[in-house]
Structure formats: structure tokens, C-alpha cells
Design a protein around this motif. Structure first.
Motif, short mmCIF file in Angstrom:
data_model
loop_
_atom_site.label_atom_id
_atom_site.label_comp_id
_atom_site.label_asym_id
_atom_site.label_seq_id
_atom_site.Cartn_x
_atom_site.Cartn_y
_atom_site.Cartn_z
N ALA A 129 -8.14 -1.01 0.22
CA ALA A 129 -7.24 -1.11 -0.94
C ALA A 129 -7.90 -0.62 -2.22
CB ALA A 129 -6.78 -2.55 -1.11
N THR A 171 -5.04 4.42 -5.92
CA THR A 171 -5.84 3.52 -5.10
C THR A 171 -5.51 3.68 -3.62
OG1 THR A 171 -4.27 1.68 -5.12
CG2 THR A 171 -5.80 1.84 -6.98
N ALA A 173 -4.63 1.30 -1.83
CA ALA A 173 -3.43 0.50 -1.61
C ALA A 173 -2.16 1.32 -1.82
CB ALA A 173 -3.43 -0.72 -2.54
N VAL A 184 -3.67 0.12 5.28
CA VAL A 184 -4.72 -0.41 4.41
C VAL A 184 -5.47 -1.48 5.19
CG1 VAL A 184 -5.22 -1.56 2.23
CG2 VAL A 184 -3.32 0.06 2.37
N GLU A 220 -0.17 -3.35 1.17
CA GLU A 220 -0.03 -2.05 0.52
C GLU A 220 0.58 -2.24 -0.87
OE1 GLU A 220 2.34 0.47 2.94
OE2 GLU A 220 1.10 0.19 4.74
N SER A 221 0.41 -1.23 -1.70
CA SER A 221 1.01 -1.25 -3.03
C SER A 221 2.18 -0.28 -3.07
CB SER A 221 -0.02 -0.84 -4.08
OG SER A 221 0.60 -0.58 -5.32
#
Length: 340
Positions: A129, A171, A173, A184, A220-221
Motif C-alpha cells: 500500500a 501509492t 494502494a 495490495v 485498496e484505495s
């Protein structure tokens, strides 16, 4: 086999480790030759059923190509050395994308440029991440390569043009939502990847990805999705100049930040990055994209911005490059578009 790439086999798992941590595993010709050799050898070795590619050291998987080597090549008339290295690097990237066995990359820390080429074309792409990823080439008077324009083109909406022109990073993420990774994983998983993956030897690539997500997946983002409105409005424009005009007219604070990043980068490189992403989106084919990126490299390396950008960002580190030309309006688009 160079010590800069360590290759070992244990219990049907082949481990290839970039081993230049003091240089953030920056790639040179010797390393690429070793990667090419071992990956081809293991592809035909029935005792190897899974391949894992990692980078040594805590700071990063791979910072990209060795920029100092590039600077020496373009300032001493050894442009052919630069092209030879790029051709081999692109060959390795394409091999990863078509590898006949499950091949898992585990990216952590700094993963930029050529590091993206290794980490993001593989059949199974894992990332921590906190990894810092991106294609920063427009900062140094160059253009996204190693199939980077293909990956950027496949990102949602016009995120590709945004990241290519600004040279901004994201990132780990964010990587799955942008198409640069499949899952991730935790820092602990990355540090013990061989042990964690050993139980998955014998599975196919899709099964490995699914198993890692279920057993070891980290959150995850989707942060970039919240930025898509202003990004898509600005970067869907028909030219780099129009992108800048739209950004200048927008009230969104991040639009002003994007504008500042673009204006700090090489105008020729910003234009190249924009049109490269557009061309890659039309191609939707990694091989065609790599071929075009190599032609474009052959053009850009003879312009003054590459040497000047590396000088300002890496050699002298004054962060004050003198770009030629100094504005988007002055870029020789006719010559730039020929290698496209």
C-alpha cells in the motif's frame, strides 16, 4: 550471472531478485541481460513452476533505469548505447507480459519508470500500500516508456494523460484501481513473499491472484476516483495547450497543482506524453506501444531537454532546468509526431 540479479530455485519456485539496493535497484545493461537470460531459462525449465520477481532493500523495488548512465550516453555521443539498453529493457518487459508460467512481481517502496515496466506487465502484480509508483519522465525531458504509455492509456477516464503530463506519482494502494497492480499486500507479506507464495506453487496466475486477495489482501484505495471529475474535464482536451488552458480556468485547487506540475516539466516531453497516451489508447497493444516508444526515444535523446533535465534533477540537483523550447506553443509538433 551478475551479483546485481540473484536467481535461486527452491521447491519449484524460481526467485529473481534485483540486487542493487544502494541505487534503489536502478537498472543497467548488465542487470537487464541477466534478467533476460534467467527468465528465458526458467521458461523452459520444468523444475520451475512459478517465478517471483522482487527488489532487494527496504527503500524500493526499482527506481527505473540508471539515469546517470543515460546522461553519460547522451552527452558523450553514445546514443546507440542508450538505444541498445532500451531495446533490451523493452524486450524484457514484453517477455514478462507474455510469460508462459505464473510470474509474480512484488513491488514495494520506490517503483518508478523502468520499475513500472517490470512490476506492472507481469501475469500477477502485487504491491504494498505504501509503494510510491509513477512515470516521472516529463520531469527529466523524456517521455513515458517501458510500456508505460500503454498502462496509462488503459487507466480509467483520462487519468493516463494526467499522470503522464504532470509526472505525479500514486501509492500502491491506488495501483489496482489505476490498472498498475492486481492486489495490495502487507509489508509483512512482501518481506516474506517466498514463504507466503510457496503454498500456491502449481496454481494458475488467476488462481494465485484470487488466493492472495482472499488470504493476504490489504485494503485498496479509490482515492483517485474522487478526482476524476476535474481530471477528465481538463485532460480530455484535444491538445496539451488546451489542457493547460482548461486547468487555468478551473477553480478546483488540485487543478492549480496539476498546472504547476505541468509548467515545471519539459514542454516537449509534456506534449510527447500526451500524444503517446492517446496513441497507446488507439493501439491497445503492448507490442505496438513498445515499438512506438522506442522510436520516440530515438528522437528525444537527440534533443537538449533530456541531458538538461537529468542535469537539473539528478546531477546538479538545482531543480531549475532550462527547457528548449520553453513553452508548449513552441514545441515542434510536426517533428514530434513522426516517430509516433
Amino acid at each position: 550471472m551478475t551479483d546485481l540479479v540473484r536467481a535461486t530455485v527452491r521447491d519449484r519456485l524460481g526467485h529473481c531478485e534485483l540486487n542493487r539496493p544502494h541505487k534503489l535497484n536502478a537498472l543497467n545493461f548488465e542487470m537487464l541481460q541477466a534478467l533476460d537470460e534467467v527468465l528465458h531459462r526458467w521458461a523452459d525449465d520444468n523444475s520451475v513452476e512459478m517465478v517471483v520477481l522482487t527488489g532487494a532493500g527496504e527503500r524500493g523495488f526499482c527506481a527505473g533505469g540508471d539515469i546517470a548512465d543515460f546522461h553519460r550516453a547522451v552527452t558523450t555521443g553514445h546514443h546507440s548505447d542508450f538505444m541498445e539498453l532500451l531495446a533490451l529493457e523493452f524486450k524484457v518487459d514484453l517477455l514478462l507480459s507474455k510469460y508462459p508460467k505464473p510470474l509474480v512481481t512484488v513491488a514495494h517502496g520506490i517503483t518508478m519508470g523502468g520499475g513500472i515496466g517490470l512490476a506492472s506487465h507481469a501475469p500477477v502484480r502485487l504491491v504494498t500500500a505504501t509503494a510510491r509508483m509513477g512515470m516521472p519522465e516529463t520531469k527529466i525531458g523524456y517521455t513515458p516508456d517501458v510500456g508505460g504509455s500503454h498502462l496509462l492509456a488503459m487507466a480509467p477516464g483520462h487519468m493516463g494523460e494526467y499522470f503522464a503530463m504532470t509526472a505525479n506519482s500514486f501509492t500502491g494502494a491506488d495501483a489496482p484501481s489505476l490498472g498498475f497492480a492486481d492486489a495490495v499486500v502487507s509489508e509483512s507479506f512482501a518481506a516474506n513473499a517466498l514463504d507466503e507464495l510457496s503454498d500456491l506453487v502449481g496454481l494458475g496466475s488467476a488462481e494465485i491472484t484470487a488466493a492472495v486477495e482472499v488470504l493476504h489482501g490489504a485494503p485498496e484505495s479509490h482515492r483517485m476516483a474522487t478526482e476524476s471529475g476535474w481530471i477528465d474535464h481538463a485532460f480530455s482536451a484535444e491538445s496539451p495547450v488546451e489542457v493547460v488552458d482548461r486547468l487555468r480556468d478551473m477553480a478546483h485547487p488540485n487543478a492549480a497543482k496539476a498546472l504547476a506540475m505541468i509548467e515545471a516539466n519539459s514542454p516537449t516531453s509534456v506534449s510527447s506524453a500526451f500524444y503517446s497516451v492517446r496513441a497507446a489508447r488507439e493501439e491497445a497493444n503492448l507490442q505496438l506501444t513498445l515499438d512506438r516508444e522506442l522510436r520516440l526515444a530515438g528522437y528525444l535523446m537527440h534533443l537538449p531537454d533530456l541531458a538538461e533535465g537529468i542535469r537539473a534533477q539528478v546531477i546538479d540537483k538545482d531543480r531549475n532546468p532550462a527547457w528548449t523550447p520553453s513553452s508548449l506553443q513552441e514545441v515542434d509538433l510536426e517533428s514530434l509526431m513522426q516517430p509516433m
